[in-house]
Design a protein around this motif. Sequence first.
Motif, PDB file in Angstrom:
ATOM      1  N   ASP A   1     -35.822  48.126 -16.378  1.00 17.42           N
ATOM      2  CA  ASP A   1     -36.067  47.127 -15.338  1.00 17.42           C
ATOM      3  C   ASP A   1     -37.169  46.153 -15.743  1.00 17.42           C
ATOM      4  OD1 ASP A   1     -34.065  48.203 -13.787  1.00 17.42           O
ATOM      5  OD2 ASP A   1     -35.426  49.235 -12.401  1.00 17.42           O
ATOM      6  N   SER A   2     -38.152  46.641 -16.479  1.00 17.76           N
ATOM      7  CA  SER A   2     -39.226  45.762 -16.953  1.00 17.76           C
ATOM      8  C   SER A   2     -38.724  44.794 -18.019  1.00 17.76           C
ATOM      9  CB  SER A   2     -40.385  46.591 -17.519  1.00 17.76           C
ATOM     10  OG  SER A   2     -41.001  47.325 -16.495  1.00 17.76           O
ATOM     11  N   LEU A   3     -37.776  45.253 -18.839  1.00 13.59           N
ATOM     12  CA  LEU A   3     -37.229  44.371 -19.876  1.00 13.59           C
ATOM     13  C   LEU A   3     -36.371  43.272 -19.279  1.00 13.59           C
ATOM     14  CD1 LEU A   3     -36.245  46.958 -22.621  1.00 13.59           C
ATOM     15  CD2 LEU A   3     -38.034  45.233 -22.758  1.00 13.59           C
ATOM     16  N   LYS A   4     -35.649  43.588 -18.206  1.00 18.05           N
ATOM     17  CA  LYS A   4     -34.792  42.619 -17.510  1.00 18.05           C
ATOM     18  C   LYS A   4     -33.940  41.800 -18.470  1.00 18.05           C
ATOM     19  CE  LYS A   4     -37.823  42.368 -13.600  1.00 18.05           C
ATOM     20  NZ  LYS A   4     -39.128  41.920 -13.286  1.00 18.05           N
TER      21      LYS A   4
ATOM     22  N   PHE B   1     -30.324  50.386 -22.592  1.00 21.89           N
ATOM     23  CA  PHE B   1     -31.295  49.328 -22.310  1.00 21.89           C
ATOM     24  C   PHE B   1     -30.684  47.931 -22.231  1.00 21.89           C
ATOM     25  CE2 PHE B   1     -34.069  52.719 -23.778  1.00 21.89           C
ATOM     26  CZ  PHE B   1     -34.965  52.732 -22.737  1.00 21.89           C
ATOM     27  N   LYS B   2     -29.514  47.742 -22.822  1.00 20.49           N
ATOM     28  CA  LYS B   2     -28.874  46.436 -22.763  1.00 20.49           C
ATOM     29  C   LYS B   2     -27.650  46.442 -21.863  1.00 20.49           C
ATOM     30  CE  LYS B   2     -30.761  45.162 -27.142  1.00 20.49           C
ATOM     31  NZ  LYS B   2     -30.596  44.860 -28.519  1.00 20.49           N
ATOM     32  N   GLU B   3     -27.501  47.492 -21.094  1.00 17.85           N
ATOM     33  CA  GLU B   3     -26.362  47.632 -20.199  1.00 17.85           C
ATOM     34  C   GLU B   3     -26.445  46.583 -19.093  1.00 17.85           C
ATOM     35  OE1 GLU B   3     -24.338  51.577 -18.598  1.00 17.85           O
ATOM     36  OE2 GLU B   3     -26.362  51.285 -17.840  1.00 17.85           O
TER      37      GLU B   3
ATOM     38  N   PHE C   1     -20.863  58.280 -24.070  1.00 20.93           N
ATOM     39  CA  PHE C   1     -20.333  58.505 -22.726  1.00 20.93           C
ATOM     40  C   PHE C   1     -19.795  57.200 -22.134  1.00 20.93           C
ATOM     41  CE2 PHE C   1     -21.179  58.608 -18.101  1.00 20.93           C
ATOM     42  CZ  PHE C   1     -20.373  59.676 -17.733  1.00 20.93           C
ATOM     43  N   ILE C   2     -20.593  56.143 -22.213  1.00 23.25           N
ATOM     44  CA  ILE C   2     -20.190  54.846 -21.664  1.00 23.25           C
ATOM     45  C   ILE C   2     -18.978  54.295 -22.407  1.00 23.25           C
ATOM     46  CG2 ILE C   2     -20.923  52.433 -21.372  1.00 23.25           C
ATOM     47  CD1 ILE C   2     -22.096  54.490 -19.337  1.00 23.25           C
TER      48      ILE C   2
END
Length: 196
Positions: A43-46, A107-109, A153-154
Amino acid sequence: MNDFFLANNRSITIKVLGSDVEVKQLQMHNFDIWSPIALVIRDSLKQNDYSDLIGAGLVKDDGAHVFQLCSLCTNTEIEMLLDLAESDPLEFSHLLQHVIEVNGAYFKEEIKLGPKNRNKKGEAEHTWFDSFQYLIAYGHRHEDILQMTYGTFIKYLQSAQKYQCNRGKFDANIIRAAYHADKKGFATFQDELSKH
């Protein structure tokens, strides 16, 4: 990271102050442990690209989460990570960058997957058990799913969804052909399908 990196649960080894540090992928079996930690960082990376400046901001604003995540993804204790961040912030930033890159599937989802118990109308919504059952229906075993990395998994979920959509199109075409064909034409169509 490529599909084979994800599917084989590979890690990378980097040099940090002359020592080898293994950076591992996050796995589904301990999702409940790492996801609350990683969510804060994501969330911080946004969706921003990582830079040393962003890494320094993460350490400053969310240090506890950053050090816990790096400890979970490496073979390094939190105390050593704290020492590294204090003695060489740039080197620590590079380590954090590798942790984020190796786990880029999370993180890039673009969309956030996760269970929600009820929607505003009170209807049951998608849970992790639904995701597991979806993969089980396509031949995966529960134990195998738990040993998958998050990225694997994704990717398997996306592949199963793609297969289901393609199968739906195929079935619709068969129904349409059956509806519009006469008896002889449909028999010929079935013979063609039997050849493949």
